[in-house]
Scaffold this motif. Structure first.
Motif, PDB file in Angstrom:
ATOM      1  N   LEU A  18       1.064  -1.289  -0.186  1.00  0.00           N
ATOM      2  CA  LEU A  18       0.084   0.043   0.025  1.00  0.00           C
ATOM      3  C   LEU A  18       0.996   1.172  -0.260  1.00  0.00           C
ATOM      4  O   LEU A  18       0.440   2.547  -0.627  1.00  0.00           O
ATOM      5  CB  LEU A  18      -1.054  -0.085   1.211  1.00  0.00           C
ATOM      6  N   ALA A  19       1.959   1.190   0.779  1.00  0.00           N
ATOM      7  CA  ALA A  19       2.582   2.402   0.908  1.00  0.00           C
ATOM      8  C   ALA A  19       3.696   2.509  -0.458  1.00  0.00           C
ATOM      9  O   ALA A  19       4.105   3.763  -0.536  1.00  0.00           O
ATOM     10  CB  ALA A  19       3.859   2.059   2.081  1.00  0.00           C
ATOM     11  N   ILE A  20       3.816   1.864  -1.439  1.00  0.00           N
ATOM     12  CA  ILE A  20       4.622   1.829  -2.447  1.00  0.00           C
ATOM     13  C   ILE A  20       3.946   2.784  -3.225  1.00  0.00           C
ATOM     14  O   ILE A  20       2.737   2.947  -3.655  1.00  0.00           O
ATOM     15  CB  ILE A  20       4.758   0.615  -3.324  1.00  0.00           C
ATOM     16  N   ASN A  25      -2.142   6.236  -4.694  1.00  0.00           N
ATOM     17  CA  ASN A  25      -1.660   7.152  -3.975  1.00  0.00           C
ATOM     18  C   ASN A  25      -1.557   8.512  -4.260  1.00  0.00           C
ATOM     19  O   ASN A  25      -2.198   9.330  -3.591  1.00  0.00           O
ATOM     20  CB  ASN A  25      -0.148   6.512  -3.413  1.00  0.00           C
ATOM     21  N   PHE A  26      -1.274   8.726  -5.664  1.00  0.00           N
ATOM     22  CA  PHE A  26      -1.136  10.229  -6.020  1.00  0.00           C
ATOM     23  C   PHE A  26      -2.601  10.696  -6.223  1.00  0.00           C
ATOM     24  O   PHE A  26      -2.877  11.712  -5.925  1.00  0.00           O
ATOM     25  CB  PHE A  26      -0.202  10.377  -7.245  1.00  0.00           C
ATOM     26  N   ILE A 163      -5.357   7.413   7.422  1.00  0.00           N
ATOM     27  CA  ILE A 163      -3.837   8.048   7.964  1.00  0.00           C
ATOM     28  C   ILE A 163      -3.374   9.016   6.695  1.00  0.00           C
ATOM     29  O   ILE A 163      -3.070  10.058   6.972  1.00  0.00           O
ATOM     30  CB  ILE A 163      -2.848   7.019   8.388  1.00  0.00           C
ATOM     31  N   ALA A 164      -3.287   8.529   5.626  1.00  0.00           N
ATOM     32  CA  ALA A 164      -2.892   9.285   4.510  1.00  0.00           C
ATOM     33  C   ALA A 164      -3.930  10.459   4.405  1.00  0.00           C
ATOM     34  O   ALA A 164      -3.266  11.679   4.007  1.00  0.00           O
ATOM     35  CB  ALA A 164      -2.823   8.639   3.157  1.00  0.00           C
ATOM     36  N   VAL A 165      -5.157  10.493   4.305  1.00  0.00           N
ATOM     37  CA  VAL A 165      -6.004  11.741   4.105  1.00  0.00           C
ATOM     38  C   VAL A 165      -5.737  12.685   5.320  1.00  0.00           C
ATOM     39  O   VAL A 165      -5.494  13.853   4.815  1.00  0.00           O
ATOM     40  CB  VAL A 165      -7.432  11.229   4.145  1.00  0.00           C
ATOM     41  N   LEU A 166      -5.620  12.129   6.515  1.00  0.00           N
ATOM     42  CA  LEU A 166      -5.586  13.095   7.494  1.00  0.00           C
ATOM     43  C   LEU A 166      -4.110  13.865   7.695  1.00  0.00           C
ATOM     44  O   LEU A 166      -3.965  15.005   7.873  1.00  0.00           O
ATOM     45  CB  LEU A 166      -5.591  12.437   8.936  1.00  0.00           C
ATOM     46  N   LEU A 167      -3.081  13.303   7.171  1.00  0.00           N
ATOM     47  CA  LEU A 167      -1.696  13.555   7.091  1.00  0.00           C
ATOM     48  C   LEU A 167      -1.655  14.756   5.838  1.00  0.00           C
ATOM     49  O   LEU A 167      -1.086  16.004   6.170  1.00  0.00           O
ATOM     50  CB  LEU A 167      -0.556  12.632   6.789  1.00  0.00           C
TER      51      LEU A 167
END
Length: 204
Positions: A18-20, A25-26, A163-167
């Motif tokens: 997922l983190a790749i 992700n973009f 987590i990605a959205v909040l950050l």
């Protein structure tokens, strides 16, 4: 656990995947920057729904079908490449202050990331190769095992997306004070999406 070999390793492996960095992700980061938390969460659900469709297609043997008929595989590949390139080009060509995605509704972000996910035929092949690594051939329970893995993937994707959205939202609030930085990051995201589209097109 329900026919899954080394469940903890399965969870860790998928979190790493997922983190790749990738088009999903973009798109998630861009959706959050444009639509806030609602837009980012909608985009996250788009990724989840798309992944669920692809993994169940993989279970049904669609990957084998695509490998048998390369023309069908490449058609989907080119469609995915064209869609990513189109999104990237829109962001690159947008004038400062007139971002094309700024006024989209949350369901539009969901549809956008859903299409990005679905138009990546490599994902079907990935799931076809990834699942067997963690399926216990002795304790395998058929659809129950795959359903358990699918639910795990959905939950992990949601937590990662949250987590990605909040950050991203936290950082975006501070970047809005600097229009030049915000515009530069938007162009960078557009270039990355365009690059992923080109990469997908030439990948064989």
């Amino acid at each position: 656990m329900l026919g899954v070999t080394d469940y903890s390793a399965f969870v860790i492996a998928f979190i790493i995947l997922l983190a790749i960095p990738g088009p999903g992700n973009f798109a998630l980061i861009t959706s959050t920057g444009k639509g806030g938390i609602k837009g980012g969460l909608a985009a996250t659900f788009g990724v989840i729904f798309g992944d669920q469709v692809l993994l169940w297609l993989a279970v049904a043997g669609v990957a084998a079908l695509l490998n048998t008929y390369p023309a069908a595989f490449h058609l989907v590949q080119w469609l995915g490449a064209a869609y990513l390139a189109w999104l990237g080009a829109r962001m690159l060509l947008a004038k400062p202050g007139t971002a094309p995605l700024r006024q989209m509704k949350p369901n539009s972000y969901l549809r956008q990331t859903l299409m990005i996910t679905l138009l990546n035929p490599k994902a079907i092949v990935f799931y076809m190769a990834f699942f067997p690594l963690f399926v216990d051939p002795v304790r395998h329970q058929g659809l129950v095992t795959f359903a358990f893995m699918a639910v795990t993937i959905a939950v992990l994707t949601f937590l990662y997306g949250l987590i990605a959205v909040l950050l991203t939202h936290f950082l975006a609030e501070r970047l809005r004070a600097s229009p030049k930085v915000s515009t530069a990051l938007e162009k960078l995201a557009g270039a990355c999406l365009l690059g992923f589209g080109i990469k997908l097109a030439v990948l064989r």
